[in-house]
Design a protein around this motif. Structure first.
Motif, mmCIF file in Angstrom:
data_model
loop_
_atom_site.group_PDB
_atom_site.id
_atom_site.type_symbol
_atom_site.label_atom_id
_atom_site.label_comp_id
_atom_site.label_asym_id
_atom_site.label_seq_id
_atom_site.Cartn_x
_atom_site.Cartn_y
_atom_site.Cartn_z
ATOM 1 N N UNK A 65 0.850 -1.177 0.000
ATOM 2 C CA UNK A 65 0.000 0.000 0.000
ATOM 3 C C UNK A 65 0.889 1.231 0.000
ATOM 4 N N UNK A 66 0.419 2.268 -0.685
ATOM 5 C CA UNK A 66 1.088 3.566 -0.671
ATOM 6 C C UNK A 66 0.334 4.422 0.323
ATOM 7 N N UNK A 67 1.061 5.030 1.245
ATOM 8 C CA UNK A 67 0.463 5.904 2.248
ATOM 9 C C UNK A 67 1.175 7.247 2.159
ATOM 10 N N UNK A 68 0.397 8.307 1.923
ATOM 11 C CA UNK A 68 0.981 9.655 1.873
ATOM 12 C C UNK A 68 0.694 10.341 3.200
ATOM 13 N N UNK A 69 1.771 10.746 3.864
ATOM 14 C CA UNK A 69 1.691 11.413 5.168
ATOM 15 C C UNK A 69 2.746 12.515 5.221
ATOM 16 N N UNK A 70 2.565 13.423 6.160
ATOM 17 C CA UNK A 70 3.623 14.382 6.461
ATOM 18 C C UNK A 70 4.585 13.714 7.448
ATOM 19 N N UNK A 71 5.782 14.259 7.557
ATOM 20 C CA UNK A 71 6.804 13.684 8.448
ATOM 21 C C UNK A 71 6.983 12.196 8.145
ATOM 22 N N UNK A 72 7.233 11.937 6.876
ATOM 23 C CA UNK A 72 7.216 10.563 6.362
ATOM 24 C C UNK A 72 8.244 9.655 7.031
ATOM 25 N N UNK A 73 9.406 10.167 7.357
ATOM 26 C CA UNK A 73 10.426 9.313 7.984
ATOM 27 C C UNK A 73 10.015 8.914 9.408
ATOM 28 N N UNK A 74 9.435 9.832 10.152
ATOM 29 C CA UNK A 74 8.933 9.491 11.483
ATOM 30 C C UNK A 74 7.790 8.480 11.377
ATOM 31 N N UNK A 75 6.929 8.684 10.394
ATOM 32 C CA UNK A 75 5.809 7.765 10.181
ATOM 33 C C UNK A 75 6.318 6.370 9.820
ATOM 34 N N UNK A 76 7.372 6.309 9.008
ATOM 35 C CA UNK A 76 7.950 5.012 8.652
ATOM 36 C C UNK A 76 8.446 4.275 9.890
ATOM 37 N N UNK A 77 9.102 5.003 10.788
ATOM 38 C CA UNK A 77 9.613 4.364 12.003
ATOM 39 C C UNK A 77 8.474 3.775 12.827
ATOM 40 N N UNK A 78 7.359 4.494 12.916
ATOM 41 C CA UNK A 78 6.199 3.986 13.644
ATOM 42 C C UNK A 78 5.633 2.748 12.959
ATOM 43 N N UNK A 128 6.949 0.700 10.780
ATOM 44 C CA UNK A 128 7.869 -0.446 10.740
ATOM 45 C C UNK A 128 7.787 -1.281 12.016
ATOM 46 N N UNK A 129 7.364 -0.678 13.116
ATOM 47 C CA UNK A 129 7.258 -1.401 14.367
ATOM 48 C C UNK A 129 5.934 -2.130 14.579
ATOM 49 N N UNK A 130 4.999 -1.959 13.657
ATOM 50 C CA UNK A 130 3.708 -2.643 13.798
ATOM 51 C C UNK A 130 3.867 -4.112 13.421
ATOM 52 N N UNK A 131 3.240 -5.019 14.164
ATOM 53 C CA UNK A 131 3.463 -6.452 13.943
ATOM 54 C C UNK A 131 3.026 -6.968 12.568
ATOM 55 N N UNK A 132 2.045 -6.329 11.946
ATOM 56 C CA UNK A 132 1.565 -6.834 10.653
ATOM 57 C C UNK A 132 2.380 -6.317 9.466
ATOM 58 N N UNK A 133 3.293 -5.394 9.704
ATOM 59 C CA UNK A 133 4.063 -4.771 8.618
ATOM 60 C C UNK A 133 5.301 -5.602 8.317
ATOM 61 N N UNK A 156 4.221 0.342 2.106
ATOM 62 C CA UNK A 156 4.099 -0.563 3.241
ATOM 63 C C UNK A 156 3.656 -1.926 2.715
ATOM 64 N N UNK A 157 4.443 -2.952 3.008
ATOM 65 C CA UNK A 157 4.121 -4.305 2.565
ATOM 66 C C UNK A 157 3.430 -5.057 3.685
ATOM 67 N N UNK A 158 2.270 -5.614 3.337
ATOM 68 C CA UNK A 158 1.426 -6.338 4.287
ATOM 69 C C UNK A 158 1.028 -7.675 3.682
ATOM 70 N N UNK A 159 0.628 -8.610 4.501
ATOM 71 C CA UNK A 159 0.095 -9.871 3.974
ATOM 72 C C UNK A 159 -1.201 -9.604 3.219
ATOM 73 N N UNK A 160 -2.066 -8.752 3.770
ATOM 74 C CA UNK A 160 -3.348 -8.426 3.155
ATOM 75 C C UNK A 160 -3.640 -6.940 3.339
ATOM 76 N N UNK A 167 -5.089 3.567 11.000
ATOM 77 C CA UNK A 167 -5.553 3.926 12.331
ATOM 78 C C UNK A 167 -4.370 4.186 13.274
ATOM 79 N N UNK A 168 -3.350 3.351 13.198
ATOM 80 C CA UNK A 168 -2.164 3.530 14.049
ATOM 81 C C UNK A 168 -1.471 4.852 13.742
ATOM 82 N N UNK A 169 -1.387 5.194 12.466
ATOM 83 C CA UNK A 169 -0.778 6.467 12.077
ATOM 84 C C UNK A 169 -1.598 7.640 12.609
ATOM 85 N N UNK A 170 -2.894 7.601 12.398
ATOM 86 C CA UNK A 170 -3.760 8.694 12.866
ATOM 87 C C UNK A 170 -3.682 8.841 14.389
#
Length: 108
Positions: free
Chosen positions: A32-45, A47-52, A64-68, A78-81
């Motif tokens: 999935x492509x996710x467009x956010x501000x502060x993209x590097x900080x968002x990536x760090x968050x 990357x720590x999610x168990x499904x990512x 972001x690569x996910x199984x589904x 939701x985690x980003x928001x």
């Protein structure tokens, strides 16, 4: 992509040879492509999610690569928001050749 066949190399070692389409189909999971501000900080968050499986920065976007994507994409959003990263855009994309290359590097 613009080529009939592609060879992926790392330090002179051949990782894969195939058509771009076949290499993209071989990527494990969905991107999935996710467009956010502060993209590097968002990536760090993210990357720590168990499904990512993988989170990579591409300019002002995350890949972001996910199984589904259907099942896990809303949870990523939701985690980003919840962490203060408004999601400006999110959708499933065809993996780029860079996504494919990173996948092969991580497979070893």
């Amino acid at each position: 992509e613009r080529f009939d066949r592609v060879t992926l190399l790392q330090q002179g070692r051949m990782l894969a040879v195939d058509t771009p389409e076949a290499l993209q189909r071989g990527l494990e999971g969905e991107v999935i492509m996710v467009r956010v501000e502060r993209v590097r900080e968002a990536r760090d968050l993210v990357a720590g999610l168990p499904m990512v499986r993988r989170a990579a920065v591409f300019r002002d976007r995350l890949h972001v690569t996910l199984a589904s994507a259907e099942r896990e994409g809303p949870e990523v959003e939701s985690s980003l928001r919840d962490a203060g990263f408004p999601v400006l855009e999110r959708h499933v994309i065809v993996p780029s050749m860079e996504d494919v290359f990173i996948d092969y590097l991580e497979r070893g």
